[in-house]
Design an enzyme around this catalytic site. Structure first.
Site, PDB file in Angstrom:
ATOM      1  CG  HIS A 175      -9.927  57.164  84.603  1.00  0.00           C
ATOM      2  ND1 HIS A 175     -10.579  58.322  84.952  1.00  0.00           N
ATOM      3  CD2 HIS A 175      -8.750  57.255  85.016  1.00  0.00           C
ATOM      4  CE1 HIS A 175     -10.178  59.001  85.702  1.00  0.00           C
ATOM      5  NE2 HIS A 175      -8.912  58.359  85.812  1.00  0.00           N
ATOM      6  CG  ASP A 182     -13.847  59.323  83.650  1.00  0.00           C
ATOM      7  OD1 ASP A 182     -12.980  60.131  83.060  1.00  0.00           O
ATOM      8  OD2 ASP A 182     -13.625  58.635  84.720  1.00  0.00           O
TER       9      ASP A 182
END
Lengths: 565, 565
Positions: free
Chosen positions: A381, A208
């Protein structure tokens, strides 16, 4: 920074995949934020990770959703062993109903909450997908692929990372991930599991990239609780909290604050009501008996005894919060002293809409608490500091940053290099770029075509670049339509030209000059013996287009229709 | 926070202005960011401060500029004593050419640089305005108004604040302001002058609200120099710096870095070339002989010996930088290892465009340095900490926050209250709200109508809300046009219907069903004896509209044309 391979990569089709090698192609999600979908191929079989949607930008008007481009797998549907869903966000599951139209019996592997969200979505599409529940710690063969699932912490419960073992090597795909060390549900990202897998050897690590540019660490979700509590405690009047409709832990903290300060709670917005119902049913959201009220009950309560949890944190024009900001909500009128909390980030592209909502609420007298003036949001995130932990735990041979635009991918690749990954083993591959893992080395070997697939209303794919470019022209300048019936034997106009403009001017006289101008042009084409309706239409377009450019310096679409009689 | 008067304020026309009182009305710039224009009235005479433009949002497609609404002064043009310009930014001077069309001999008072920028702009409009140069420290009667000018520090040189003395009281208007204590040109905001005026007594203080929500202080512009220097020093290849074309001090620091590291400089972009020429001519920009090269010369230099200073920092699609990011710039092709510095903020609404440019540059291999990863920008507007200094220096009786949306105005008002201004003396007045200063007390007394005045191409005002709403419909869904000629004596169609759609679908068969459907409807209207072309057109619109909604769930504009023959 120049050590990383740069540039968009190969432009030619890939070679045949060597025997014993693994191929990876993203059909969405790399080089952009959204519509995540990655296809893994080994020994003629395919495994898909995620199948999400992308939301359109300004230059894609009228589009509802953008899908991954399925063309690369369209001829190989029977080769698909399964679809793994890492979590239940729209950009990871939203396109599944469209893939199911092609493969109705597709085997779909996801965690309990992910599958429940997908089932609710599929129901709206009148589909009953073949859902198989998996959980962290589980290892399972899916066709030719040997999968292992790991708990991952994100802004939605029950997210998973997946390891994919094939004879070609071991891949670890993080899905969306962060490393909150004090998660609200105690479910840590399984860094220990990643380390164990690292001991075994990870050949390709798909990571990610969303926050790779952001230094440091994401603050624990838990730290937002006291800030929310403080707001709810201090405010005497109504409190309205807007956040993402899947952020169960954020909502939990809001409910906890409401309970502590004696407020009842009403959920506002269809997806909020639906998702929190599912979360409560699965035991992921703790809702004390009697806490919830509906909107009608809420309006009967004293102002200091009620709290609304609403959708609309991205300024969506039709959402409840936007309607409140415009003073158009049927049940909730904003009054001086109300407090609105935007417990959310702004997704890039939504800034203007969100600021518009804040402005409207403030104008009506509400106090607006948001990320800019209070710590009411943390990202889902991993920031750069957390990503370093991941790289050091996994110690991968090759790295392929996923989930992000080029700047995010590059930044993520640089982090990998700083932990010791050789720059030539960092593969930056946008959508469609084919990455082959051969003898332990990942390389960009070619490219398959990946375009934007637009959903507009009920149909998929019939709105393409040509329609969008017409919409952009029409949206900028409107159109001027000129219609005339012409006798095709003589080329003579048998009616006066009809002129109408829409989106061109509010001035009713703006186009007065057009009829005589067109009549003169028609006299000319007739005199020249032109009888072909297309040529006559072209002549009309030219003369009107030139006039409007000279007179107004504008470029409406000119639409001549010559009817043959 | 609830102590401030809230809500949008009065909705009725103001009463007659009492004798000896002062009236203030903003025709733009309050409740929004842009098109600043404030009108002061005393004893039947008017003084205007600033006359700028606003740039359109997504829901104002095709619009080039938005002007202040001059209607409130249209009948009183001969009462205007003068226009004061606080500085040369577009949102303060951009609408002057449009006001000059109404009042060609308007007396305009501005500093040297402001007037030079306006003269250049007016020249493009073939106007020669009556410009009167004023400078800080100067006191000057302008008609009924006694003005005093103060040096102010902002992101453009030569900015001024203005005090307006009338028998009704003293007003101080900051213009755009910050309090850099180490300004590059040594020209401090004249806080000492403000204090002296405060000793005298300021009855109404109009204060820049842009950064009122931002805590603390703006870092000195000077501190950016070392960061820029560091970038230029370390990079071996080309450096491209994008910034606002009026930010002379930012450009000065870039030039200084180029000189120190042996690079020649090329200006890229029309407004950059023009403004830096003016700044150099006036001695505001120091350009050593031989430093500048043109683009052709620049491309002959070694990569490490050249630096470009470019426009395009807001992602404007036609700017040089955007063209570089798309690989479409004629003279500058981005290569791996190039460094692009965005030495600018993002104006809200431009985020998507700017991120698109960053993504494109990164994809081509450039390293992009921006506000998010290096300290290459500081704001031109005072943060909360600086605003407190202003309030404490001026000690105003009444405060009217200007330059900002409601959230900024509210935040600024709260700061005033914290320094001791009585909440009831803080006037939050959006565009059109009339504020009267009577016997030392400022009050909102009424409202004049202020709408958006759109410039599209060559004309002003003919594009209004109805045209914009048509453009939005056309931009979202395109149109379907149906044309047919009908014999008005019988109601019978004498041609087959012609159907064309634009912006509706890429599928050539998408509208195949329309002709038979319209024919059937025309048969029906004929059978019912309907001969009126408008009624026939309505029937066609209804049947096609229903079909497209049912079949596609879309809402294109349906445009029936029935030609009578």
């Amino acid at each position: 920074m120049s050590s990383l391979p740069t540039g968009p990569g190969p432009t030619t089709p890939p070679p045949a995949l060597p025997e014993g090698a693994l191929r990876v192609v993203a059909l969405g999600g790399i080089g952009e934020v959204g519509r995540n979908m990655t296809v893994f191929e080994f020994d003629g079989r395919l495994l898909i990770v995620d199948c999400g949607v992308l939301f359109p930008e300004d230059d894609q008007p009228g589009v509802d959703l953008i899908l991954p481009d399925f063309r690369a797998i369209e001829d190989r549907l029977e080769d698909i062993d399964g679809l793994v869903l890492t979590h239940g966000h729209e950009d990871h599951i939203g396109a599944v109903p469209f893939l199911l139209r092609l493969v109705p019996d597709l085997k779909i592997y996801g965690s309990r909450f992910t599958n429940a969200l997908l089932a609710a979505k599929a129901k709206e599409h009148r589909q009953r997908p073949n859902l198989i529940e998996v959980r962290e710690g589980e290892r399972r063969k899916v066709g030719r692929f040997d999968l292992e699932f790991f708990a991952v912490n994100h802004s939605i419960p029950d997210a998973l990372a997946v390891a994919i073992r094939t004879p070609a090597g071991v891949v670890l795909h993080t899905g969306d991930i962060k490393l909150d060390q004090l998660p609200l549900d105690g479910r840590l990202t399984d860094l220990a599991g990643f380390s164990r897998l690292g001991d075994e050897g990870v050949d390709l690590f798909c990571v990610d990239s969303t926050n790779a540019e952001v230094p440091g660490f994401v603050m624990p979700e838990r730290d937002i609780g006291p800030v929310l509590d403080d707001v709810v405690r201090k405010v005497g009047q109504r409190v309205i909290v807007a956040c993402f409709a899947s952020h169960v832990h954020r909502v939990q903290q809001v409910l906890d604050a409401a309970v502590r300060h004696g407020r009842r709670v009403a959920f506002v917005g269809r997806s909020m009501v639906r998702n929190m119902g599912i979360a409560a049913d699965l035991g992921l959201l703790n809702v004390p008996d009697g806490l919830l009220v509906n909107l009608d009950q809420a309006s009967d309560l004293p102002e200091g005894k009620v709290l609304f949890v609403s959708t609309g944190s991205q300024g969506e024009p039709l959402s409840a919060l936007s309607r409140m900001a415009r003073g158009e909500h049927r049940q909730i009128s904003i009054r001086a002293g109300d407090t609105v909390v935007l417990a959310s980030s702004m997704i890039p592209g939504n800034e203007t809409a969100v600021f518009g909502v804040v402005n409207g609420l403030t104008r009506l007298g509400a106090n607006v608490v948001h990320q800019g003036n209070a710590k009411v949001h943390v990202s889902g995130h991993a920031s750069a500091g957390e990503l370093l932990y991941l790289y050091n735990a996994v110690r991968p041979s090759n790295v392929m940053p996923v989930h992000g635009e080029w700047k995010h991918l590059r930044a993520n690749g640089e982090l990998a290099v700083r932990t010791g990954v050789a720059p030539e083993n960092v593969v930056i591959a946008e959508d469609g770029v084919v990455v082959d893992l051969v003898d332990g080395k990942a390389t960009r070997t070619g490219r398959v075509e990946v375009g934007h697939v637009y959903v507009d209303g009920l149909s998929v794919g019939d709105v393409g670049e040509s329609t969008l470019s017409d919409r952009l022209v029409l949206g900028e300048g409107g159109f001027i339509a000129i219609t005339v019936a012409v006798d095709t034997s003589t080329g003579r106009a048998v009616t006066r030209p009809t002129v109408s403009g829409r989106g061109f001017s509010d001035d009713p006289k703006a186009l007065d000059a057009v009829v005589p101008m067109v009549e003169m042009e028609l006299a000319r084409t007739e005199a020249e013996g032109i009888t072909d309706t297309h040529r006559i239409a072209q002549a009309v377009r030219r003369v009107v287009g030139r006039w409007v450019a000279d007179t107004y310096r504008r470029r409406p679409m000119i639409v001549p229709t010559v009817i043959p009689v």
